[in-house]
Every structure is written in C-alpha cells, then in structure tokens.
Scaffold this motif. Structure first.
Motif, PDB file in Angstrom:
ATOM      1  N   ASP A  76    -113.454  60.463  62.916  1.00  0.00           N
ATOM      2  CA  ASP A  76    -113.662  61.438  62.717  1.00  0.00           C
ATOM      3  C   ASP A  76    -113.959  63.092  62.320  1.00  0.00           C
ATOM      4  O   ASP A  76    -112.632  63.506  62.119  1.00  0.00           O
ATOM      5  CB  ASP A  76    -112.406  61.691  64.198  1.00  0.00           C
ATOM      6  CG  ASP A  76    -112.559  62.618  65.512  1.00  0.00           C
ATOM      7  OD1 ASP A  76    -113.809  63.459  65.110  1.00  0.00           O
ATOM      8  OD2 ASP A  76    -112.094  63.016  66.476  1.00  0.00           O
ATOM      9  N   ILE A  77    -115.138  63.372  62.438  1.00  0.00           N
ATOM     10  CA  ILE A  77    -115.186  64.368  62.032  1.00  0.00           C
ATOM     11  C   ILE A  77    -116.082  65.456  62.690  1.00  0.00           C
ATOM     12  O   ILE A  77    -116.334  66.598  62.529  1.00  0.00           O
ATOM     13  CB  ILE A  77    -116.077  64.201  60.966  1.00  0.00           C
ATOM     14  CG1 ILE A  77    -117.749  63.682  60.719  1.00  0.00           C
ATOM     15  CG2 ILE A  77    -115.188  63.469  59.693  1.00  0.00           C
ATOM     16  CD1 ILE A  77    -118.348  64.039  59.765  1.00  0.00           C
ATOM     17  N   THR A  78    -115.492  65.890  64.388  1.00  0.00           N
ATOM     18  CA  THR A  78    -116.298  65.977  64.631  1.00  0.00           C
ATOM     19  C   THR A  78    -116.006  67.702  64.525  1.00  0.00           C
ATOM     20  O   THR A  78    -116.889  68.503  64.529  1.00  0.00           O
ATOM     21  CB  THR A  78    -115.632  65.514  66.387  1.00  0.00           C
ATOM     22  OG1 THR A  78    -116.257  64.636  66.616  1.00  0.00           O
ATOM     23  CG2 THR A  78    -116.417  66.888  67.285  1.00  0.00           C
ATOM     24  N   ASP A  79    -114.910  68.091  64.643  1.00  0.00           N
ATOM     25  CA  ASP A  79    -114.181  69.317  64.288  1.00  0.00           C
ATOM     26  C   ASP A  79    -115.094  69.934  63.055  1.00  0.00           C
ATOM     27  O   ASP A  79    -115.468  70.954  62.834  1.00  0.00           O
ATOM     28  CB  ASP A  79    -112.790  69.154  64.560  1.00  0.00           C
ATOM     29  CG  ASP A  79    -112.211  68.410  65.178  1.00  0.00           C
ATOM     30  OD1 ASP A  79    -113.073  69.351  66.288  1.00  0.00           O
ATOM     31  OD2 ASP A  79    -110.873  68.457  65.513  1.00  0.00           O
ATOM     32  N   ALA A  86    -120.776  76.533  63.210  1.00  0.00           N
ATOM     33  CA  ALA A  86    -120.180  77.300  64.028  1.00  0.00           C
ATOM     34  C   ALA A  86    -120.900  78.388  62.359  1.00  0.00           C
ATOM     35  O   ALA A  86    -121.894  79.607  62.814  1.00  0.00           O
ATOM     36  CB  ALA A  86    -119.483  78.033  63.702  1.00  0.00           C
ATOM     37  N   ARG A  87    -120.475  78.055  61.067  1.00  0.00           N
ATOM     38  CA  ARG A  87    -120.633  78.977  59.780  1.00  0.00           C
ATOM     39  C   ARG A  87    -122.399  78.851  59.916  1.00  0.00           C
ATOM     40  O   ARG A  87    -122.818  80.211  59.955  1.00  0.00           O
ATOM     41  CB  ARG A  87    -120.071  78.032  58.834  1.00  0.00           C
ATOM     42  CG  ARG A  87    -118.581  78.551  58.845  1.00  0.00           C
ATOM     43  CD  ARG A  87    -118.100  78.290  57.184  1.00  0.00           C
ATOM     44  NE  ARG A  87    -118.390  76.698  56.948  1.00  0.00           N
ATOM     45  CZ  ARG A  87    -117.795  76.018  57.230  1.00  0.00           C
ATOM     46  NH1 ARG A  87    -116.395  75.946  58.113  1.00  0.00           N
ATOM     47  NH2 ARG A  87    -117.373  74.184  57.225  1.00  0.00           N
ATOM     48  N   GLY A  92    -127.500  82.024  59.566  1.00  0.00           N
ATOM     49  CA  GLY A  92    -128.399  81.813  59.691  1.00  0.00           C
ATOM     50  C   GLY A  92    -129.090  80.541  59.276  1.00  0.00           C
ATOM     51  O   GLY A  92    -128.511  80.377  58.162  1.00  0.00           O
ATOM     52  N   ALA A  93    -129.584  80.082  59.534  1.00  0.00           N
ATOM     53  CA  ALA A  93    -130.776  78.278  59.287  1.00  0.00           C
ATOM     54  C   ALA A  93    -131.667  79.181  58.100  1.00  0.00           C
ATOM     55  O   ALA A  93    -132.086  79.561  58.147  1.00  0.00           O
ATOM     56  CB  ALA A  93    -131.523  77.646  60.598  1.00  0.00           C
TER      57      ALA A  93
END
Length: 94
Positions: A76-79, A86-87, A92-93
């Motif tokens: 579980d790496i959802t967080d 968010a980062r 920016g992409a």
C-alpha cells in the motif's frame, strides 16, 4: 548506481529497457543546447526511480523465495503516490 556522477551512458543503462533507452537518447540528441541540462535532469530522475523500483522488486522476490510475506507497507503506497503527485504539481510537470 554508485556515487559516480551520472552520464548519458549510465542513464541509458539504468533504464533497463531498450525502448525507453532509445527514447532517452533521442530526446538528449535532439534537445537544443539551452535545454540539455533540463532533459538530462529529467532522465536522471527517471533512471534513479527505475533503479529504486528494481531494487524494491528484488527485495520482494527474495522475501517470496524465502517464504516470507510482503514487508510492512510494501503493497500500500497510496500515501506516497499522493505526496509525490502533490510535489510534481507544485514544481510543474517535467
């Protein structure tokens, strides 16, 4: 990867995928001079992330062969994904 500086060759090798390596080489070769560092940095991040993933996969496989269950939080790496997204949004992409 050791503590050696990243090079075009080391990034290519760390990608561990011929199609991805070809895409990297194409982008780095076609980049205008003023964008070279940006393109290099983008692919360096990708290569580092792939190495971390491959190492994690190796650990999971080793645990499986040893008859152990998955490491805590390995599934579980959802967080982590939400935090990384968010980062990325804040800078920016690439």
């Amino acid at each position: 990867m050791t503590d050696q500086p990243w090079t075009i060759e080391s990034i290519r090798d760390a990608l561990h995928d011929p199609d991805l390596a070809q895409r990297f080489l194409s982008e780095i070769n076609k980049a205008p001079a003023h964008e070279l560092l940006h393109v290099f940095a983008k692919w360096e991040r990708i290569a580092k992330n792939r190495l971390v993933s491959l190492q994690g996969n190796g650990q999971i496989i080793a645990r499986e062969h040893a008859g152990e269950g998955p490491a805590e939080r390995s599934l579980d790496i959802t967080d982590q994904i939400i935090e990384e997204a968010a980062r990325i949004r804040t800078r920016g992409a690439a």
